[in-house]
Design a protein around this motif. Structure first.
Motif, PDB file in Angstrom:
ATOM      1  N   THR A 148     -21.842 -42.354  31.901  1.00 40.53           N
ATOM      2  CA  THR A 148     -21.563 -40.936  31.713  1.00 40.53           C
ATOM      3  C   THR A 148     -22.450 -40.060  32.587  1.00 40.53           C
ATOM      4  O   THR A 148     -22.072 -38.935  32.929  1.00 40.53           O
ATOM      5  CB  THR A 148     -21.745 -40.526  30.243  1.00 40.53           C
ATOM      6  N   LEU A 149     -23.649 -40.548  32.960  1.00 40.86           N
ATOM      7  CA  LEU A 149     -24.513 -39.766  33.832  1.00 40.86           C
ATOM      8  C   LEU A 149     -23.851 -39.515  35.184  1.00 40.86           C
ATOM      9  O   LEU A 149     -24.033 -38.467  35.797  1.00 40.86           O
ATOM     10  CB  LEU A 149     -25.859 -40.473  34.031  1.00 40.86           C
ATOM     11  N   LYS A 150     -23.061 -40.491  35.640  1.00 39.65           N
ATOM     12  CA  LYS A 150     -22.313 -40.306  36.880  1.00 39.65           C
ATOM     13  C   LYS A 150     -20.988 -39.601  36.627  1.00 39.65           C
ATOM     14  O   LYS A 150     -20.551 -38.765  37.414  1.00 39.65           O
ATOM     15  CB  LYS A 150     -22.046 -41.659  37.545  1.00 39.65           C
ATOM     16  N   GLY A 151     -20.346 -39.950  35.515  1.00 40.78           N
ATOM     17  CA  GLY A 151     -19.011 -39.430  35.242  1.00 40.78           C
ATOM     18  C   GLY A 151     -18.969 -37.951  34.959  1.00 40.78           C
ATOM     19  O   GLY A 151     -18.040 -37.255  35.393  1.00 40.78           O
ATOM     20  N   LEU A 152     -19.967 -37.421  34.251  1.00 46.66           N
ATOM     21  CA  LEU A 152     -19.944 -36.014  33.850  1.00 46.66           C
ATOM     22  C   LEU A 152     -19.952 -35.060  35.040  1.00 46.66           C
ATOM     23  O   LEU A 152     -19.099 -34.156  35.118  1.00 46.66           O
ATOM     24  CB  LEU A 152     -21.100 -35.726  32.901  1.00 46.66           C
ATOM     25  N   PRO A 153     -20.864 -35.205  35.996  1.00 42.47           N
ATOM     26  CA  PRO A 153     -20.823 -34.276  37.139  1.00 42.47           C
ATOM     27  C   PRO A 153     -19.553 -34.419  37.981  1.00 42.47           C
ATOM     28  O   PRO A 153     -19.081 -33.437  38.564  1.00 42.47           O
ATOM     29  CB  PRO A 153     -22.072 -34.638  37.949  1.00 42.47           C
ATOM     30  N   VAL A 154     -19.000 -35.617  38.029  1.00 43.79           N
ATOM     31  CA  VAL A 154     -17.754 -35.811  38.776  1.00 43.79           C
ATOM     32  C   VAL A 154     -16.611 -35.090  38.071  1.00 43.79           C
ATOM     33  O   VAL A 154     -15.764 -34.454  38.709  1.00 43.79           O
ATOM     34  CB  VAL A 154     -17.435 -37.307  38.945  1.00 43.79           C
ATOM     35  N   LEU A 155     -16.593 -35.174  36.739  1.00 41.56           N
ATOM     36  CA  LEU A 155     -15.566 -34.473  35.963  1.00 41.56           C
ATOM     37  C   LEU A 155     -15.673 -32.961  36.182  1.00 41.56           C
ATOM     38  O   LEU A 155     -14.659 -32.288  36.405  1.00 41.56           O
ATOM     39  CB  LEU A 155     -15.730 -34.806  34.480  1.00 41.56           C
ATOM     40  N   GLU A 156     -16.881 -32.439  36.121  1.00 47.82           N
ATOM     41  CA  GLU A 156     -17.073 -31.005  36.316  1.00 47.82           C
ATOM     42  C   GLU A 156     -16.695 -30.590  37.742  1.00 47.82           C
ATOM     43  O   GLU A 156     -16.123 -29.516  37.950  1.00 47.82           O
ATOM     44  CB  GLU A 156     -18.516 -30.632  35.994  1.00 47.82           C
ATOM     45  N   HIS A 157     -17.001 -31.455  38.698  1.00 40.81           N
ATOM     46  CA  HIS A 157     -16.638 -31.146  40.082  1.00 40.81           C
ATOM     47  C   HIS A 157     -15.118 -31.131  40.242  1.00 40.81           C
ATOM     48  O   HIS A 157     -14.580 -30.267  40.942  1.00 40.81           O
ATOM     49  CB  HIS A 157     -17.259 -32.163  41.031  1.00 40.81           C
ATOM     50  N   ALA A 158     -14.445 -32.075  39.591  1.00 41.54           N
ATOM     51  CA  ALA A 158     -12.977 -32.103  39.656  1.00 41.54           C
ATOM     52  C   ALA A 158     -12.401 -30.791  39.158  1.00 41.54           C
ATOM     53  O   ALA A 158     -11.439 -30.256  39.727  1.00 41.54           O
ATOM     54  CB  ALA A 158     -12.437 -33.275  38.843  1.00 41.54           C
ATOM     55  N   CYS A 159     -12.982 -30.249  38.099  1.00 40.01           N
ATOM     56  CA  CYS A 159     -12.532 -28.962  37.579  1.00 40.01           C
ATOM     57  C   CYS A 159     -12.769 -27.864  38.605  1.00 40.01           C
ATOM     58  O   CYS A 159     -11.871 -27.070  38.894  1.00 40.01           O
ATOM     59  CB  CYS A 159     -13.259 -28.638  36.273  1.00 40.01           C
ATOM     60  N   ARG A 160     -13.943 -27.841  39.172  1.00 38.20           N
ATOM     61  CA  ARG A 160     -14.303 -26.750  40.089  1.00 38.20           C
ATOM     62  C   ARG A 160     -13.452 -26.736  41.348  1.00 38.20           C
ATOM     63  O   ARG A 160     -13.279 -25.687  41.969  1.00 38.20           O
ATOM     64  CB  ARG A 160     -15.787 -26.839  40.446  1.00 38.20           C
ATOM     65  N   ILE A 161     -12.935 -27.906  41.743  1.00 41.95           N
ATOM     66  CA  ILE A 161     -12.106 -27.921  42.956  1.00 41.95           C
ATOM     67  C   ILE A 161     -10.611 -27.899  42.626  1.00 41.95           C
ATOM     68  O   ILE A 161      -9.785 -28.139  43.499  1.00 41.95           O
ATOM     69  CB  ILE A 161     -12.452 -29.121  43.861  1.00 41.95           C
ATOM     70  N   GLY A 162     -10.294 -27.620  41.350  1.00 41.28           N
ATOM     71  CA  GLY A 162      -8.911 -27.294  41.045  1.00 41.28           C
ATOM     72  C   GLY A 162      -8.132 -28.201  40.121  1.00 41.28           C
ATOM     73  O   GLY A 162      -6.922 -28.046  39.992  1.00 41.28           O
ATOM     74  N   HIS A 163      -8.805 -29.143  39.423  1.00 46.82           N
ATOM     75  CA  HIS A 163      -8.063 -30.027  38.519  1.00 46.82           C
ATOM     76  C   HIS A 163      -8.149 -29.471  37.101  1.00 46.82           C
ATOM     77  O   HIS A 163      -9.162 -29.626  36.406  1.00 46.82           O
ATOM     78  CB  HIS A 163      -8.624 -31.446  38.562  1.00 46.82           C
ATOM     79  N   ALA A 164      -7.076 -28.827  36.656  1.00 47.31           N
ATOM     80  CA  ALA A 164      -7.087 -28.121  35.371  1.00 47.31           C
ATOM     81  C   ALA A 164      -7.344 -29.061  34.198  1.00 47.31           C
ATOM     82  O   ALA A 164      -8.013 -28.688  33.227  1.00 47.31           O
ATOM     83  CB  ALA A 164      -5.773 -27.376  35.170  1.00 47.31           C
ATOM     84  N   GLU A 165      -6.817 -30.285  34.258  1.00 44.54           N
ATOM     85  CA  GLU A 165      -7.018 -31.195  33.129  1.00 44.54           C
ATOM     86  C   GLU A 165      -8.474 -31.641  33.029  1.00 44.54           C
ATOM     87  O   GLU A 165      -8.974 -31.917  31.931  1.00 44.54           O
ATOM     88  CB  GLU A 165      -6.100 -32.405  33.239  1.00 44.54           C
ATOM     89  N   ALA A 166      -9.166 -31.699  34.158  1.00 45.45           N
ATOM     90  CA  ALA A 166     -10.596 -32.000  34.118  1.00 45.45           C
ATOM     91  C   ALA A 166     -11.342 -30.886  33.390  1.00 45.45           C
ATOM     92  O   ALA A 166     -12.262 -31.147  32.604  1.00 45.45           O
ATOM     93  CB  ALA A 166     -11.141 -32.176  35.534  1.00 45.45           C
ATOM     94  N   CYS A 167     -10.938 -29.644  33.636  1.00 44.65           N
ATOM     95  CA  CYS A 167     -11.553 -28.508  32.945  1.00 44.65           C
ATOM     96  C   CYS A 167     -11.321 -28.614  31.436  1.00 44.65           C
ATOM     97  O   CYS A 167     -12.238 -28.416  30.629  1.00 44.65           O
ATOM     98  CB  CYS A 167     -10.960 -27.196  33.454  1.00 44.65           C
ATOM     99  N   TYR A 168     -10.088 -28.926  31.071  1.00 42.93           N
ATOM    100  CA  TYR A 168      -9.758 -29.060  29.650  1.00 42.93           C
ATOM    101  C   TYR A 168     -10.577 -30.177  28.998  1.00 42.93           C
ATOM    102  O   TYR A 168     -11.118 -30.009  27.903  1.00 42.93           O
ATOM    103  CB  TYR A 168      -8.269 -29.353  29.489  1.00 42.93           C
ATOM    104  N   ARG A 169     -10.676 -31.294  29.680  1.00 40.75           N
ATOM    105  CA  ARG A 169     -11.397 -32.440  29.114  1.00 40.75           C
ATOM    106  C   ARG A 169     -12.867 -32.093  28.879  1.00 40.75           C
ATOM    107  O   ARG A 169     -13.439 -32.446  27.857  1.00 40.75           O
ATOM    108  CB  ARG A 169     -11.269 -33.651  30.023  1.00 40.75           C
ATOM    109  N   ARG A 170     -13.473 -31.384  29.839  1.00 37.91           N
ATOM    110  CA  ARG A 170     -14.880 -31.011  29.675  1.00 37.91           C
ATOM    111  C   ARG A 170     -15.029 -30.047  28.504  1.00 37.91           C
ATOM    112  O   ARG A 170     -15.973 -30.153  27.716  1.00 37.91           O
ATOM    113  CB  ARG A 170     -15.413 -30.381  30.967  1.00 37.91           C
TER     114      ARG A 170
END
Length: 277
Positions: free
Chosen positions: A144-166
């Motif tokens: 999760t230490l690697k996964g969390l920043p990647v998830l947040e980055h996915a949201c910031r570059i336009g993946h709406a479902e990543a935003c929802y998941r976070r």
């Protein structure tokens, strides 16, 4: 369609390439007429000539069944060809298919480098798939230490479902939920066009989580979610109207919202699926 693949497989993106070949221009015209069978023939020709975008768009048509019956195996083959020719979104989609076993045997070991590569090149879907892989959702050790920043980055570059998941992760925290932060991520999902994000934000407004109870804002968000294809949003809208929270009870409007929810769930009206929690 599995898990997050709807978010991964975008619409065809003919306009993304400068200097379109004759086949790509003809495919673009055919898609404008919604003649997807004709478009597929021109895309296939473009792909055979080494056009990465033609292969990628053809994969989308095959995956969504726009030019005939859905053929997930052919979609994977065209995604592979697009990726080999340098189309990063083709790499992301192939990685996702390998991750989920969508038309090809599931193979997270082969999926990982594809998702890593596409994420390095700022593919939102590639980053989202990589984040889910790092969370351990598809086997292997969770990181999760690697996964969390990647998830947040996915949201910031336009993946709406990543935003929802976070946002969902923060709202469901085993300790004290961070409602303000959850609302911020849900808002990004809503602004990104994900109906579930609007609905979740409406729930927070209606329950006074992260701020004072705001029924009017909740009503606006539920209406937006409902119009965007969320059956849950329609049902929440109907319940709020039926309670008369903002004025006289409107049974007709409430019943219409509940009926729309049922129509979305039955497939009579096109809707958005609920993202994975």
């Amino acid at each position: 369609m599995l898990a997050f693949l709807m978010a991964v497989m975008p619409a065809v993106c003919l306009a993304a390439e400068n200097g379109l070949s004759a086949n790509m221009r003809q495919a673009e015209a055919a898609i404008g007429r919604e003649d997807y069978a004709q478009a597929a023939r021109h895309l296939d020709a473009a792909c055979r000539q080494g056009g990465a975008l033609g292969c990628y768009d053809l994969a989308v048509l095959e995956h969504e069944g726009l030019a005939g019956p859905r053929n997930l195996a052919r979609a994977a083959a065209f995604n592979r060809r697009a990726c080999d020719l340098g189309n990063i979104d083709g790499c992301a989609n192939l990685g996702t298919q390998l991750l989920t076993g969508d038309g090809v045997p599931a193979d997270r070991r082969r999926a990982k480098p594809l998702l890593e590569r596409s994420c390095r090149y700022e593919s939102p879907s590639g980053c989202f798939g990589l984040a889910l892989l790092q969370e351990g959702l598809f086997g292997g050790r969770a990181d999760t230490l690697k996964g969390l920043p990647v998830l947040e980055h996915a949201c910031r570059i336009g993946h709406a479902e990543a935003c929802y998941r976070r946002g969902h992760q923060l709202a469901q925290s085993a300790k004290v939920p961070d409602w303000h932060a959850a609302a911020s991520w849900y808002n990004a999902a809503c602004e990104g066009g994900l109906a579930a994000g609007c609905n979740a934000l409406g729930v927070l407004a209606g329950e006074g989580k992260g701020g004072p109870v705001d029924p009017e804002r909740a009503l606006r968000l539920f209406r937006q979610a409902c119009e965007s294809g969320s059956a849950t949003g329609c049902r929440n809208l109907g319940n709020l109207i039926g309670q008369g929270t903002l004025g006289p009870i409107d049974r007709a409007a409430a019943n219409a919202a509940i009926a729309r929810a049922a129509a979305i769930e039955s497939g009579q009206i096109a809707g958005q699926r609920q993202p994975m929690p």
